[in-house]
Design an enzyme around this catalytic site. Structure first.
Site, PDB file in Angstrom:
ATOM      1  N   CYS A 272      40.746  10.544 -12.754  1.00 54.34           N
ATOM      2  CA  CYS A 272      40.883  11.429 -11.596  1.00 54.34           C
ATOM      3  C   CYS A 272      41.117  12.885 -12.018  1.00 54.34           C
ATOM      4  O   CYS A 272      40.202  13.506 -12.532  1.00 54.34           O
ATOM      5  CB  CYS A 272      41.956  10.885 -10.665  1.00 54.34           C
ATOM      6  SG  CYS A 272      41.717  11.418  -8.979  1.00 54.34           S
TER       7      CYS A 272
ATOM      8  N   HIS B 267      41.395   5.253 -10.236  1.00 54.02           N
ATOM      9  CA  HIS B 267      42.691   5.019 -10.900  1.00 54.02           C
ATOM     10  C   HIS B 267      42.864   3.571 -11.364  1.00 54.02           C
ATOM     11  O   HIS B 267      43.445   2.770 -10.638  1.00 54.02           O
ATOM     12  CB  HIS B 267      43.822   5.319  -9.918  1.00 54.02           C
ATOM     13  CG  HIS B 267      43.955   6.750  -9.547  1.00 54.02           C
ATOM     14  ND1 HIS B 267      44.790   7.624 -10.217  1.00 54.02           N
ATOM     15  CD2 HIS B 267      43.351   7.476  -8.588  1.00 54.02           C
ATOM     16  CE1 HIS B 267      44.703   8.817  -9.678  1.00 54.02           C
ATOM     17  NE2 HIS B 267      43.835   8.763  -8.682  1.00 54.02           N
TER      18      HIS B 267
ATOM     19  N   GLU C  89      44.942   2.458 -13.351  1.00 55.56           N
ATOM     20  CA  GLU C  89      46.378   2.181 -13.571  1.00 55.56           C
ATOM     21  C   GLU C  89      47.086   1.756 -12.281  1.00 55.56           C
ATOM     22  O   GLU C  89      48.221   1.320 -12.320  1.00 55.56           O
ATOM     23  CB  GLU C  89      47.061   3.409 -14.191  1.00 55.56           C
ATOM     24  CG  GLU C  89      47.329   4.587 -13.263  1.00 55.56           C
ATOM     25  CD  GLU C  89      46.074   5.383 -12.857  1.00 55.56           C
ATOM     26  OE1 GLU C  89      44.951   5.006 -13.252  1.00 55.56           O
ATOM     27  OE2 GLU C  89      46.253   6.370 -12.133  1.00 55.56           O
TER      28      GLU C  89
HETATM   29  N1  GLN Z   1      42.538  16.119  -6.067  1.00 61.93           N
HETATM   30  C1  GLN Z   1      43.162  16.203  -7.348  1.00 61.93           C
HETATM   31  C2  GLN Z   1      42.652  17.411  -8.130  1.00 61.93           C
HETATM   32  O1  GLN Z   1      41.630  17.932  -7.808  1.00 61.93           O
HETATM   33  C3  GLN Z   1      42.949  14.937  -8.143  1.00 61.93           C
HETATM   34  C4  GLN Z   1      43.572  13.767  -7.424  1.00 61.93           C
HETATM   35  C5  GLN Z   1      44.103  12.682  -8.308  1.00 61.93           C
HETATM   36  O2  GLN Z   1      44.197  12.817  -9.511  1.00 61.93           O
HETATM   37  N2  GLN Z   1      44.518  11.609  -7.679  1.00 61.93           N
HETATM   38  O3  GLN Z   1      43.261  17.868  -9.045  1.00 61.93           O
END
Ligand code: GLN
Length: 199
Positions: free
Chosen positions: A84, A178, A180
């Site tokens: 992410c 994710h 995890e």
């Molecule tokens: N929206 C976040 C970002 O752009 C990432 C979201 C996440 O890691 N769950 O940094």
């Protein structure tokens, strides 16, 4: 084997738990450590960049000098995984949001990312994805980025609709979701196996 989880912000503890479970499953006597300081990543055999807020994590890793250590580890051929926000940091080509917030990137993957690609209506959701090398995997997306384009050396390992959501470039793996946050530890096992030379 020691796996470092960059612990400046985000879902750090969940990754630590997943790595420990993965070691147990593979019957490997390994260590998982969270770090906020320089000196730990450089002594580790693999590193994970968690989800969270990419601008915040970026500021901290560049300020602390952890960024150089991650780049070095990647160059040494050790497994590096970003999930992410971590995926955003691994990328080479940011979007308008990355530029506007002056978020520094690690430039480790030749990918184009789009922050918060799934819109507000779909802030978080779970879908079953086919992940190459793993099989069907329950993927949790939270304000996730997506990959809109990849360079020639990048292998696409997961897709969702029109978007690419999983990539691998040699020893570096990036996921928009994710792993995890599920009980399934196969992706963390995959990272360990990369180090063991099985992948
Ligand atoms: N929206 C976040 C970002 O752009 C990432 C979201 C996440 O890691 N769950 O940094």
């Amino acid at each position: 084997m020691q796996v470092a989880v960059v612990g400046v912000q985000g879902d750090v503890e969940e990754h630590i738990i997943s790595v420990r479970k993965a070691f147990e499953k593979l019957n490997i006597n390994g260590k998982a450590v969270a770090t906020r300081k320089r000196g730990v990543v450089s002594e580790s055999d693999a590193v994970i960049l968690p989800g969270g807020e990419s601008t915040t994590i970026s500021k901290l890793i560049f300020r602390e000098g952890i960024s150089d250590e991650i780049i070095q580890l990647a160059e040494d051929g050790k497994p590096v995984m970003g999930t992410c926000a971590g995926l955003i940091l691994l990328s080479k080509h940011g979007d308008e949001q990355v530029r506007r917030t002056k978020t520094k990137l690690l430039n480790l993957m030749d990918i184009w990312i789009k922050r918060n690609a799934f819109g507000r209506q779909r802030e978080s959701f779970q879908v079953e994805l086919n992940v190459r090398g793993i099989g069907k995997f329950p993927a949790v997306f939270i304000r996730a980025p997506a990959i809109t384009k990849v360079g020639r050396d990048v292998e696409v390992i997961a897709e969702y609709g029109e978007f690419i959501v999983g990539v691998k470039q040699k020893n570096v793996v990036g996921l928009a979701f994710h792993p995890e946050l599920t009980e399934d530890t196969r992706i963390h096992e995959y990272l360990i196996k990369m180090y063991e030379g099985e992948i």
